[in-house]
Design a protein around this motif. Structure first.
Motif, PDB file in Angstrom:
ATOM      1  N   VAL A   1       0.829  -1.217   0.000  1.00 15.91           N
ATOM      2  CA  VAL A   1       0.000   0.000   0.000  1.00 15.91           C
ATOM      3  C   VAL A   1       0.856   1.257   0.000  1.00 15.91           C
ATOM      4  O   VAL A   1       0.365   2.335  -0.342  1.00 15.91           O
ATOM      5  CB  VAL A   1      -1.035   0.050   1.161  1.00 15.91           C
ATOM      6  N   ARG A   2       2.132   1.135   0.388  1.00 14.19           N
ATOM      7  CA  ARG A   2       3.015   2.304   0.391  1.00 14.19           C
ATOM      8  C   ARG A   2       4.331   1.950  -0.281  1.00 14.19           C
ATOM      9  O   ARG A   2       5.387   1.874   0.371  1.00 14.19           O
ATOM     10  CB  ARG A   2       3.246   2.792   1.819  1.00 14.19           C
ATOM     11  N   PRO A   3       4.281   1.721  -1.598  1.00 13.17           N
ATOM     12  CA  PRO A   3       5.487   1.254  -2.307  1.00 13.17           C
ATOM     13  C   PRO A   3       6.658   2.240  -2.264  1.00 13.17           C
ATOM     14  O   PRO A   3       7.805   1.836  -2.448  1.00 13.17           O
ATOM     15  CB  PRO A   3       4.984   1.043  -3.747  1.00 13.17           C
ATOM     16  N   GLY A   4       6.380   3.502  -2.022  1.00 12.09           N
ATOM     17  CA  GLY A   4       7.456   4.491  -1.981  1.00 12.09           C
ATOM     18  C   GLY A   4       8.212   4.521  -0.662  1.00 12.09           C
ATOM     19  O   GLY A   4       9.250   5.175  -0.542  1.00 12.09           O
ATOM     20  N   ASN A   5       7.712   3.836   0.344  1.00 10.91           N
ATOM     21  CA  ASN A   5       8.416   3.779   1.630  1.00 10.91           C
ATOM     22  C   ASN A   5       9.419   2.622   1.612  1.00 10.91           C
ATOM     23  O   ASN A   5       9.329   1.716   0.794  1.00 10.91           O
ATOM     24  CB  ASN A   5       7.420   3.579   2.771  1.00 10.91           C
TER      25      ASN A   5
ATOM     26  N   GLY B   1      -0.629   5.535  -6.493  1.00  9.70           N
ATOM     27  CA  GLY B   1       0.599   6.242  -6.862  1.00  9.70           C
ATOM     28  C   GLY B   1       1.719   5.928  -5.922  1.00  9.70           C
ATOM     29  O   GLY B   1       1.514   5.392  -4.847  1.00  9.70           O
ATOM     30  N   ASN B   2       2.898   6.278  -6.299  1.00 12.39           N
ATOM     31  CA  ASN B   2       4.064   6.021  -5.490  1.00 12.39           C
ATOM     32  C   ASN B   2       4.031   6.861  -4.214  1.00 12.39           C
ATOM     33  O   ASN B   2       4.002   8.068  -4.275  1.00 12.39           O
ATOM     34  CB  ASN B   2       5.311   6.373  -6.314  1.00 12.39           C
ATOM     35  N   ASN B   3       4.029   6.188  -3.103  1.00 13.07           N
ATOM     36  CA  ASN B   3       4.067   6.872  -1.811  1.00 13.07           C
ATOM     37  C   ASN B   3       2.846   7.739  -1.526  1.00 13.07           C
ATOM     38  O   ASN B   3       2.861   8.536  -0.623  1.00 13.07           O
ATOM     39  CB  ASN B   3       5.334   7.747  -1.686  1.00 13.07           C
ATOM     40  N   LYS B   4       1.791   7.554  -2.309  1.00 12.97           N
ATOM     41  CA  LYS B   4       0.562   8.284  -2.009  1.00 12.97           C
ATOM     42  C   LYS B   4      -0.442   7.298  -1.453  1.00 12.97           C
ATOM     43  O   LYS B   4      -0.516   6.163  -1.894  1.00 12.97           O
ATOM     44  CB  LYS B   4      -0.015   8.902  -3.294  1.00 12.97           C
ATOM     45  N   PRO B   5      -1.247   7.753  -0.487  1.00 17.96           N
ATOM     46  CA  PRO B   5      -2.255   6.823   0.016  1.00 17.96           C
ATOM     47  C   PRO B   5      -3.198   6.424  -1.111  1.00 17.96           C
ATOM     48  O   PRO B   5      -3.529   7.228  -1.957  1.00 17.96           O
ATOM     49  CB  PRO B   5      -3.007   7.629   1.079  1.00 17.96           C
TER      50      PRO B   5
END
Lengths: 242, 360
Positions: free
Chosen positions: A82-86, B195-199
């Motif tokens: 759910v938070r691929p950028g972390n 999206g990347n790093n978006k909820p």
């Protein structure tokens, strides 16, 4: 004068509850240093285990979740999805990862979840009073193997890292140790590699760290390091597995 | 959240759960196959990724509930579903979700038990759902639909209540409701962002306690562990205060023909459909029968019963169990009226006729 060494930002400057000679303090610090050097403190979400390091979130200075015993990789799977950028990592002991959590471990690895897994292997269950772990050696006396671990009753020490190395979706597995300063440095490099792999979207990365538990090995801190070097490594050889 | 126009669709209860969840902003689903709710998992597999959310077929029910814990810890609307034996597996995870005060939705499409039981409908998990099936003093909100339309509608309530109270919410359905098909009025396309790093679910208020990376704030910790002396008791008192508020504010029920009723049936879910039929049949014969249909099973709608305590009415609780909701009715009535019971369990659905015989 130039400051060349200090407390990592990602490690809270508080006393820990760990025993004298325990490897957790070193492992926590190495992770904190790596997180700082990679500049990812504000992106990291850690998942703490059940075990002596259950309160690891009191020692690190980034977002952290608990997990039920063994379930850290299921929790981490969802967090990363759910938070691929972390940057998401789990920190687990031998019981958490290779006994009660075996299914979650194998399947997160098999799905190739883009996670960093820090696996602390000290061949015993510390928090609950020194019972047998999956990685306890044959002949090793513990609270639940008072006569020493016997293969015909308790099976053999589990090489979960070698098992996971068979999976095509697993991208990096290395076994390292904390028994000497040189090995501590290699451990830090391996941890850094695992985190870098996630940042580069490479995939499931696991670092198995042979760690001292002097309290339940029944040896002095220095002798425990010697035990790792001379006895444990024979069963759990160091080096890159995948 | 902008939702598109409502349109009429024919769907099964299981599909309505999945569709309602997606429309309500659920952006994470983890589940494991188990009859009689496999249509739900399959619907999620197909439609959740289309809607921009995450679908995972987990390796076990245990893994699925812990994945829900992880997604919920990040502030996402997360859900899992199963049927009775699988819900037993999830109890540890549900206790952790309640203890960490995370919002999450768990769907139980009940079947016959105990043990492997069978795949026919039952209402034998009422205790498990309402008495905190896992360890510790906690409660899940429990919602019991009685039609496919209500199943769809209650998904919105479930997610909203879970978020509002930072608490797990259970949808208690059964094999009959899950499989039956009825036309419903539902929303069209869902609106979610990925999206990347978006909820993932952009339509809900960000949760300041959630794990998102500590940029611009102090780090957050999601935990249910309070080791220092007195801390856990203080936390439990906080939970109890929350549950008191929920009890006061969130009781829901439906009433049918109560003004002059001498016998009041009490039933939920599939049994309420049968009860409704019984009331109509007996009213046509001049018998003064009514129905109280609990919609929230926790908090149990005690308020529905206190209004009739002075009257000489008799209650008849009908369940596909051997007397689970019966206990809550008895507690609510508190000895002021007689409470009779008719129950069958083990996967059989009672008929109108056999219950009417009991009333006569």
């Amino acid at each position: 004068m130039k400051k060349v060494f200090s407390y990592p930002k990602s490690l809270r400057n508080v006393p820990t509850h760990y025993c004298a000679g325990c490897g957790h303090g070193i492992a926590h610090r190495l992770i904190a240093e790596v997180v700082d050097e990679l500049g990812i403190r504000e992106k990291v979400i850690a998942v703490a285990p059940v075990g002596c390091a259950v309160v690891a979130y009191d020692y690190w200075d980034f977002d952290c979740s608990e997990a039920a015993h063994g379930r850290a990789l299921a929790v981490a799977t969802a967090i990363k999805r759910v938070r691929p950028g972390n940057i998401v990592f789990t920190y687990q002991g031998d019981g958490d990862l290779a006994a009660i959590g075996t299914s979650e471990t194998i399947h997160a690895a098999n799905r190739g979840e883009n996670l960093a897994v820090i696996f602390i292997n000290n061949a015993v269950y510390g928090m609950t009073g020194g019972q047998m772990a999956p990685t306890t050696l044959i002949g090793q006396k513990t609270a639940t193997t008072p006569r020493g671990r016997q293969a015909n009753l308790e099976g053999y020490p589990l090489k979960i890292s070698e098992l996971l190395g068979q999976l095509p979706a697993v991208k990096y597995i290395e076994r390292v140790s904390l028994h000497s300063p040189q090995e501590v440095n290699k451990t830090k490099q391996a941890i850094k590699q695992a985190f870098q792999n996630q940042m580069d979207n490479i995939g499931f990365s696991l670092v198995e760290i042979l760690s001292p538990c002097p309290t339940y090995l029944g040896l002095s801190a220095a002798k425990t390091l010697g035990w790792i070097k001379d006895v444990m490594i024979k069963e759990f050889p160091l080096g890159r597995i995948k | 959240m902008t939702r598109e126009k409502r349109k009429k669709i024919l769907m099964s209860g299981n599909e309505a759960i999945a569709e309602g969840a997606i429309q309500a902003g659920c952006c994470f689903y983890a589940g494991y196959p188990i009859t009689p709710q496999n249509e739900l998992t399959a619907y999620m597999a197909k439609h959740m990724p289309e809607a921009g959310g995450i679908f995972i077929q987990a390796e076990s029910e245990l893994a699925a509930i812990n994945m829900v814990f992880g997604a919920a810890a990040c502030g996402s609307r997360a859900m899992t579903s199963s049927s009775s034996p699988g819900i037993s597996l999830k109890q540890e995870g549900i206790s952790y979700i309640a203890g960490a005060e995370l919002p999450a939705v768990i769907v139980n499409v009940m079947r016959g038990g105990p043990g492997l039981g069978n795949i026919w409908p039952a209402q034998s998990d009422y205790f498990q759902a309402t008495r905190s099936g896992g360890h510790g003093d906690y409660h899940c909100l429990v919602l019991a639909p009685s039609s496919v339309q209500e199943t769809y509608d209650l998904m919105f309530s479930a997610f909203e209540l879970a978020d509002k109270y930072r608490n797990p919410a259970i949808i208690l359905s059964d094999g009959m409701l899950g499989q039956m098909m009825e036309p419903i009025v539902a929303y069209g396309k869902s609106h979610m962002a990925y999206g990347n790093n978006k909820p993932l679910a952009i339509s809900h208020k960000p949760k300041k306690w959630a794990l998102t990376g500590c940029l611009g704030r102090k780090p957050n910790i999601v935990k249910s562990f309070y080791l220092r002396e007195g801390d856990l008791e203080e936390f439990n008192l906080k939970l109890q205060r929350k549950y008191q508020i929920i009890k006061q504010k969130e009781q829901r029920w439906e009433e049918l023909f109560l003004d002059d009723a001498k016998i009041i049936l009490v039933a939920y879910g599939t049994m309420a459909r049968i009860a409704r039929s019984i009331v109509k049949t007996l009213r046509q014969k001049g018998k003064k029968v009514g129905l109280i249909r609990p919609i929230t099973l926790w908090p149990f709608p005690e308020q529905a019963f206190t209004q009739y305590s002075k009257r000489n009415t008799q209650y008849l609780v009908i369940e596909m169990s051997y007397g689970q909701m019966l206990e809550d009715v008895r507690l609510s009535v508190n000895g002021k009226n007689t409470v009779e019971f008719f129950g069958r369990s083990g996967g059989g659905v009672p008929t109108e006729e056999e219950i009417i015989k009991k009333i006569k």
